[in-house]
Scaffold this active site. Structure first.
Site, PDB file in Angstrom:
ATOM      1  N   GLU A 142       0.888  -1.175   0.000  1.00  0.00           N
ATOM      2  CA  GLU A 142       0.000   0.000   0.000  1.00  0.00           C
ATOM      3  C   GLU A 142       0.920   1.218   0.000  1.00  0.00           C
ATOM      4  OE1 GLU A 142      -3.214  -0.288  -0.228  1.00  0.00           O
ATOM      5  OE2 GLU A 142      -3.435  -2.428   0.159  1.00  0.00           O
TER       6      GLU A 142
ATOM      7  N   CYS B 151      -2.197   9.498   2.129  1.00  0.00           N
ATOM      8  CA  CYS B 151      -1.582   9.066   0.870  1.00  0.00           C
ATOM      9  C   CYS B 151      -2.504   9.265  -0.330  1.00  0.00           C
ATOM     10  CB  CYS B 151      -1.153   7.615   0.964  1.00  0.00           C
ATOM     11  SG  CYS B 151      -2.504   6.534   1.376  1.00  0.00           S
TER      12      CYS B 151
END
Ligand SMILES: NC(=O)C1=CN([C@@H]2O[C@H](COP(=O)(O)OP(=O)(O)OC[C@H]3O[C@@H](n4cnc5c(N)ncnc54)[C@H](O)[C@@H]3O)[C@@H](O)[C@H]2O)C=CC1
Ligand SMILES: CC1=C(/C=C/C(C)=C/C=C/C(C)=C/C=C/C=C(C)/C=C/C=C(C)/C=C/C=C(\C)C(=O)O)C(C)(C)CCC1
Length: 530
Positions: free
Chosen positions: A227, A261
């Site tokens: 991720e 993010c």
């Protein structure tokens, strides 16, 4: 509000203990106890209560590490994880149940063999976390690992030391000690952990470190879920609701002070509406921070001096024009939500992921130019956001790849804890959350069972081979293509019958249309005969 809590001072796990911690989780997995569904449910229930009981410590740790307020700590970390536990507890038996495989996966000739998919836990997992959601991004994957029947070692970020210490105590005092452990530390400890054998590595962090992890895991063919980050674009066309777009994108850069993010790094705005968009941004800023961002009780701070200076440098080096914000205070690690109008993709504001409350606005003359630019900056961002009409939004989805996407908002696709979340290409691989968390730590094992009585049916596979038998089987089972060598569909009898049977689609209306058609044809034929 968190008061009177004690959090142990940060201490890295001694390196010499790491091999024993890892081998203990591997050995526990081999006892098979983690495979029992009641055991998994008990661990999930214990985790739910552990997070509930440790809420004051977790809240205090998030405030200390990131100046994350109670409100955000509750919404995006603590309640998030508690809800994850409840969701998984409620659905675990369904997720873990065998899936029977029938038509169309198994042809009729093989149906007596009974095919199914068994959900096997992968084994011992290593979960490595980043600093921005230090509680959520350790515990959400852990919920997937427990649900799947895995054991796990967690390595929280060393940049959020208070959270790391609370997590260690919470996990090691409340869950099965032999199945779950926390190793604290930084690069050295993570490197040591990566020297161990794992059955799954779940890594959240930067693309640069993701590559190191993936390379190391590849040596032992260990599967990884990565991720990672990326440079996420937002598109604003002249058909967008500019006021809403400004407000929603401001939210994207204020939650956790933009250390998200998925948040937009740059906004490609149609040049005809760029001035109005900036005005609406300023209005949104005023609404959210009537006394200025620094005075706001809600805004988190940058995690540490290194990241503060990294973001500051992006602003110091830009050749663009600051149109909103721009203030900073190193003593408080405060950076104001800041928008910079730029005209080059080489600008410091565009060249790297901002991972903070700053973003650029890049005026464009068309959606074509916007899409080409975004594709040349980062072909596989973690997220994208499109604010246009339906056709324009579809174009953006169609002509760009991204891990996830939200239309007409900032990262809403990533704000729901039960829908799959993950990157693509450079922004990662694999996904989790909801059922995807269970799947992430599960091996879908296909199992076939051949009954004794089927022996004569399967004679065809045995030597000495008998062509007669194979020809018979082929005659019974061979399928014919409905297309020619140019890839065109051949409109033979099968095509027209299929079309008739499919007329009107599925459902009552479709069936009614098909019968109506048949009746009209039959009536026509009778009339002709009469
Ligand atoms: N896709 C996603 O879900 C998310 C991605 N991120 C990304 O994470 C980054 C920010 O988080 P950071 O904590 O700064 O990431 P990072 O990559 O620096 O650190 C992540 C973890 O890796 C460890 N680590 C750091 N360097 C290492 C090395 N050389 N060898 C082995 N381990 C190492 C750290 O101790 C930490 O636990 C951003 O790029 C952001 O986009 C952050 C949150 C969510
Ligand atoms: C009140 C009733 C109703 C309506 C309710 C509605 C419409 C509620 C809306 C709630 C919203 C907008 C909630 C927003 C939540 C945002 C969250 C949780 C964001 C989370 C973001 C995270 C965790 C980011 C993570 C980032 C990561 C991992 C990263 O990328 O770094 C009804 C239903 C209409 C009727 C009943 C009453």
């Amino acid at each position: 509000m968190a008061t009177n809590v004690t959090i142990a001072p940060y201490a890295a796990t001694p390196a010499e203990l790491i091999p024993a911690i890892a081998s203990n989780t591997r050995a526990t997995f081999r006892t098979n106890k983690t495979k029992s569904i009641p055991w998994r449910l008990t661990q999930l229930r214990k985790l739910y209560w552990a997070v509930t009981d440790y809420t004051p410590q977790l809240t205090a740790a998030l405030l200390s590490d990131l100046h994350k307020t109670d409100y955000e700590a509750t919404l995006t970390e603590i309640d998030w994880v508690r809800n994850d536990c409840l969701f998984m507890i409620q659905h675990l038996e369904k997720f873990a149940a065998d899936e029977k495989l029938g038509s169309p996966h198994v042809p009729a000739t093989f149906s007596v063999m009974s095919f199914r998919i068994r959900k096997d836990p992968l084994g011992a997992a290593l979960i490595i976390g980043p600093y921005n959601y230090p509680v959520q991004i350790i515990l959400s994957p852990l919920i997937g690992a427990i649900a799947a029947g895995c054991t796990a070692v967690m390595k929280p970020s060393e940049h959020t030391p208070a959270c790391a210490m609370v997590l260690k105590e919470l996990i090691e005092t409340r869950l099965d000690k032999n199945a779950f452990a926390v190793v604290n530390g930084g690069i050295a400890e993570t490197t040591k952990l990566m020297e161990e054998r794992w059955d799954k590595v779940f890594f959240t962090g930067s693309t640069a470190v993701g590559k190191i992890i993936a390379k190391k895991a590849a040596e032992t063919l260990t599967p990884v879920c990565l991720e990672l980050g990326g440079r996420n674009p937002a598109f604003i066309t002249k058909h967008a609701n500019l006021q809403l777009a400004a407000r929603r994108l401001m939210w994207g850069k204020t939650l956790c002070s933009g250390q998200v993010c998925m948040s937009q790094n740059y906004i490609l705005v149609d040049s005809e509406v760029v001035d109005s968009f900036i005005e609406f941004l300023k209005v949104a800023y005023k609404e959210m921070f009537p006394n200025g961002a620094k005075a706001s009780p809600d805004l988190a701070r940058i995690v540490n001096k290194r990241h503060f200076l990294r973001i500051k440098k992006m602003l110091d080096d830009t050749k663009g024009k600051i149109v909103m914000g721009g203030q900073m205070d190193e003593s408080e690690l405060f950076i104001e939500p800041t928008a910079v109008v730029v005209s080059s993709k080489e600008d410091s504001m565009m060249a790297e992921e901002s991972f903070g409350p700053v973003f650029s606005i890049y005026p464009v003359h068309s959606l074509d130019q916007a899409i080409n630019l975004a594709n040349s900056i980062d072909r596989t961002p973690l997220a994208l956001f499109s604010f246009g009409n339906k056709k324009e939004n579809e174009r953006v989805l169609n002509e760009m790849t991204s891990g996830g996407a939200t239309l007409n908002d900032a990262y809403f696709h990533g704000s729901c804890n039960t829908v799959p979340f993950g990157g693509v290409g450079e922004s990662g691989s694999g996904s989790y959350r909801g059922q995807a968390s269970f799947d992430c730590f599960t091996h879908r094992r296909t199992v076939a069972t051949t009954p004794n009585w089927a022996e004569s049916l399967i004679r065809v596979r045995y030597m000495p081979y008998q062509w007669k038998q194979l020809k018979f089987l082929t005659r019974m089972t061979a399928k014919k293509p409905n297309f020619d060598r140019n890839g065109a569909v051949v409109k033979g009898f099968g095509y027209w019958t299929g079309l008739l049977l499919g007329l009107g689609g599925k459902g009552v209306k479709g069936a009614f249309l098909r019968w109506l058609f048949v009746l009209v044809v039959v009536a026509g034929m009778r009339a002709q005969r009469a």
